[in-house]
Design a protein around this motif. Structure first.
Motif, short mmCIF file in Angstrom:
data_model
loop_
_atom_site.label_atom_id
_atom_site.label_comp_id
_atom_site.label_asym_id
_atom_site.label_seq_id
_atom_site.Cartn_x
_atom_site.Cartn_y
_atom_site.Cartn_z
N LEU A 54 -23.47 5.96 -2.88
CA LEU A 54 -24.57 6.71 -2.28
C LEU A 54 -24.76 8.05 -2.98
O LEU A 54 -25.89 8.47 -3.28
CB LEU A 54 -24.30 6.90 -0.79
N GLY A 55 -23.65 8.73 -3.27
CA GLY A 55 -23.73 10.03 -3.91
C GLY A 55 -24.07 9.97 -5.38
O GLY A 55 -24.94 10.71 -5.87
N VAL A 56 -23.42 9.07 -6.11
CA VAL A 56 -23.61 9.00 -7.56
C VAL A 56 -25.01 8.52 -7.91
O VAL A 56 -25.66 9.09 -8.81
CB VAL A 56 -22.56 8.06 -8.19
N ILE A 57 -25.49 7.51 -7.24
CA ILE A 57 -26.85 7.02 -7.52
C ILE A 57 -27.88 8.10 -7.20
O ILE A 57 -28.86 8.28 -7.95
CB ILE A 57 -27.15 5.72 -6.74
N SER A 58 -27.66 8.84 -6.12
CA SER A 58 -28.57 9.94 -5.78
C SER A 58 -28.57 11.01 -6.87
O SER A 58 -29.64 11.47 -7.31
CB SER A 58 -28.16 10.57 -4.44
N LEU A 59 -27.39 11.42 -7.33
CA LEU A 59 -27.30 12.44 -8.38
C LEU A 59 -27.92 11.95 -9.68
O LEU A 59 -28.58 12.71 -10.40
CB LEU A 59 -25.83 12.82 -8.61
N TRP A 60 -27.72 10.67 -10.00
CA TRP A 60 -28.29 10.12 -11.22
C TRP A 60 -29.81 10.09 -11.14
O TRP A 60 -30.50 10.50 -12.09
CB TRP A 60 -27.73 8.71 -11.46
N LYS A 61 -30.35 9.62 -10.02
CA LYS A 61 -31.79 9.55 -9.86
C LYS A 61 -32.45 10.93 -9.86
O LYS A 61 -33.60 11.09 -10.28
CB LYS A 61 -32.14 8.80 -8.58
N LEU A 62 -31.70 11.93 -9.40
CA LEU A 62 -32.22 13.30 -9.38
C LEU A 62 -32.08 13.99 -10.73
O LEU A 62 -32.55 15.12 -10.91
CB LEU A 62 -31.50 14.12 -8.30
N GLY A 63 -31.43 13.32 -11.67
CA GLY A 63 -31.31 13.86 -13.02
C GLY A 63 -30.10 14.74 -13.26
O GLY A 63 -30.00 15.38 -14.32
N TYR A 64 -29.16 14.75 -12.33
CA TYR A 64 -27.97 15.59 -12.49
C TYR A 64 -26.84 14.90 -13.24
O TYR A 64 -25.90 15.56 -13.69
CB TYR A 64 -27.46 16.05 -11.12
N LEU A 65 -26.91 13.59 -13.37
CA LEU A 65 -25.88 12.84 -14.08
C LEU A 65 -26.52 12.02 -15.19
O LEU A 65 -27.66 11.56 -15.06
CB LEU A 65 -25.13 11.90 -13.14
N ALA A 66 -25.77 11.83 -16.27
CA ALA A 66 -26.23 11.00 -17.38
C ALA A 66 -26.23 9.53 -16.98
O ALA A 66 -25.61 9.14 -15.99
CB ALA A 66 -25.35 11.23 -18.60
N ASN A 67 -26.93 8.72 -17.77
CA ASN A 67 -26.99 7.28 -17.52
C ASN A 67 -25.56 6.70 -17.46
O ASN A 67 -24.80 6.81 -18.43
CB ASN A 67 -27.78 6.61 -18.64
N PRO A 68 -25.17 6.08 -16.35
CA PRO A 68 -23.79 5.60 -16.22
C PRO A 68 -23.55 4.21 -16.79
O PRO A 68 -22.42 3.72 -16.74
CB PRO A 68 -23.60 5.58 -14.70
N TYR A 69 -24.59 3.58 -17.36
CA TYR A 69 -24.46 2.18 -17.80
C TYR A 69 -24.14 2.07 -19.28
O TYR A 69 -24.49 2.94 -20.08
CB TYR A 69 -25.74 1.42 -17.46
N GLU A 70 -23.49 0.96 -19.64
CA GLU A 70 -23.13 0.69 -21.03
C GLU A 70 -23.03 -0.81 -21.23
O GLU A 70 -23.06 -1.59 -20.27
CB GLU A 70 -21.78 1.35 -21.36
N ASP A 71 -22.93 -1.22 -22.49
CA ASP A 71 -22.74 -2.64 -22.79
C ASP A 71 -21.26 -3.01 -22.65
O ASP A 71 -20.37 -2.17 -22.84
CB ASP A 71 -23.20 -2.95 -24.22
N TYR A 72 -21.00 -4.26 -22.31
CA TYR A 72 -19.62 -4.72 -22.17
C TYR A 72 -19.55 -6.21 -22.44
O TYR A 72 -20.57 -6.91 -22.43
CB TYR A 72 -19.08 -4.41 -20.77
N SER A 73 -18.33 -6.70 -22.63
CA SER A 73 -18.10 -8.13 -22.85
C SER A 73 -17.77 -8.80 -21.52
O SER A 73 -16.79 -8.44 -20.86
CB SER A 73 -16.93 -8.34 -23.82
N VAL A 74 -18.59 -9.76 -21.12
CA VAL A 74 -18.33 -10.50 -19.88
C VAL A 74 -17.02 -11.26 -20.00
O VAL A 74 -16.22 -11.31 -19.06
CB VAL A 74 -19.49 -11.48 -19.57
N LEU A 75 -16.78 -11.84 -21.20
CA LEU A 75 -15.53 -12.58 -21.42
C LEU A 75 -14.33 -11.66 -21.28
O LEU A 75 -13.32 -12.02 -20.66
CB LEU A 75 -15.55 -13.22 -22.81
N GLY A 76 -14.44 -10.45 -21.83
CA GLY A 76 -13.35 -9.49 -21.71
C GLY A 76 -13.11 -9.08 -20.27
O GLY A 76 -11.96 -8.94 -19.83
N ALA A 77 -14.20 -8.90 -19.51
CA ALA A 77 -14.07 -8.52 -18.10
C ALA A 77 -13.37 -9.60 -17.30
O ALA A 77 -12.54 -9.30 -16.43
CB ALA A 77 -15.45 -8.23 -17.51
N ILE A 78 -13.69 -10.87 -17.60
CA ILE A 78 -13.09 -11.97 -16.84
C ILE A 78 -11.62 -12.16 -17.20
O ILE A 78 -10.74 -12.16 -16.33
CB ILE A 78 -13.88 -13.27 -17.08
#
Length: 343
Positions: A54-78
């Motif tokens: 709730l807090g992080v998404i709000s801060l991100w949408k308000l422009g206070y935080l940088a984009n939190p997303y990145e590319d990743y390997s699904v195989l590595g995650a599993i």
């Protein structure tokens, strides 16, 4: 550097203190879901995710935080998350659990922590880096789940809020059993800090707030991201062997703070003592620590980095890693705690 030491260390200190006083380790939480059919700690973890989300998404949408997303390997995650889940059962604690239990004086956790740090460092910077990079090249996607599905992130956050409210309301409507209480040893603030027992849901709420604060605190020092344990742990041991000061970022002082916070909490509560396990337990700690480091490196995070931080930003990596980690814990729990009957 001073800002990283102060903010990272302070966040870690409070985090470690709360972890130790609440006994908040998701290895036990995931295992209890299978062994004891007790979901209390997992539900507290969901509350922590919700508060942070709730807090992080709000801060991100308000422009206070940088984009939190990145590319990743699904195989590595599993693959990585499954190995990590097995490893934390053998080690007797997840990444944060190992750090805070080392602060209590558990030698087995020190052993697991050393091999966790060493194997993670080898995967990220050393001899095992080609092995780490191998999975990282396969099945790579963006972890921005809402964008991938074409759905507003607020639908996911709202669902988390509803689930958490239902859990809290149901808990407080449930009849409370009478529990015998021991006489208090301390008075005033010391009683509240070192002796009073708090509900796991309150611990989850507090951990969610700490996880939220970690985002702007970390970003202020130039590190983009929230709570994370594996890379900082790898950086710490790599710095100890190479002297490369560039590795000393906010995350490194976070994990040092977790250790110190747990130590202070354990000392204040009279729970610190050196405990030497038997050789069989030490052997499990070694294997568990190695699997933790390899698994978390492949997965791009541990119970905190994926299970708490990534899930909070509604990352597909986090929501894949969390159930697969639980599956790994259940697999190891079956063979270690609930072995099939031998005929």
């Amino acid at each position: 550097m001073v800002g990283a030491i102060l903010s990272g260390g302070l966040v870690g200190l409070v985090f470690g203190f709360i972890l130790q006083r609440s006994r908040f380790c998701m290895t036990g939480g995931f295992r209890d879901m299978y062994i004891a059919r007790d979901n209390t700690l997992f539900y507290a973890f969901v509350i922590a995710i919700t508060v942070e989300s709730l807090g992080v998404i709000s801060l991100w949408k308000l422009g206070y935080l940088a984009n939190p997303y990145e590319d990743y390997s699904v195989l590595g995650a599993i693959v990585g998350s499954y190995l990590f889940g097995i490893g934390i059962v053998l080690a007797g604690g997840c990444a944060t659990g190992t750090w805070y239990r080392a602060g209590e004086g558990l030698i087995g956790s020190w052993v697991a922590l050393f091999f966790y740090m060493l194997s993670a460092s080898s995967m990220k910077y050393g001899a095992l880096k080609p092995l780490n990079d191998f999975l990282a090249k396969h099945w790579v996607i963006s972890d921005n789940l809402p964008k991938s599905l074409g759905i507003s992130v607020w639908y996911f956050v709202s669902l988390l809020v509803i689930i958490s409210l239902v859990l809290v309301i149901r808990e407080y409507r449930r009849p409370k059993p009478r529990v015998a209480s021991l006489p208090t040893r301390y008075k005033g603030l010391r009683h509240w800090l070192f002796e009073k027992t708090y509900h796991k849901y309150w611990a989850g709420f507090a951990i969610g707030l700490i996880a939220l604060i970690a985002w702007p605190a970390s970003q202020a020092t130039g590190r983009i991201g929230g709570l994370g344990i594996t890379t900082p742990s790898a950086n710490l041991i790599t710095y100890a062997t190479t002297g490369d000061s560039h590795l000393l970022n906010w995350g490194v002082f976070l994990v040092i703070g977790i250790f110190m916070g747990s130590f202070l909490a354990a000392k204040g509560a009279g729970e610190f003592r050196w405990r030497l396990p038997d050789l069989k337990t030490i052997g499990k700690s070694v294997i568990g620590g190695i699997l933790m480091g390899i698994g978390a490196s492949w997965a791009g995070g541990c119970t905190i980095g994926n299970g708490l931080t990534a899930t909070a930003v509604i990352s597909s990596k986090g929501w894949i890693a969390l159930p697969v980690t639980i599956l790994g814990v259940w697999t190891a729990s079956y063979f270690i705690f609930v072995r099939p009957t031998q005929k």
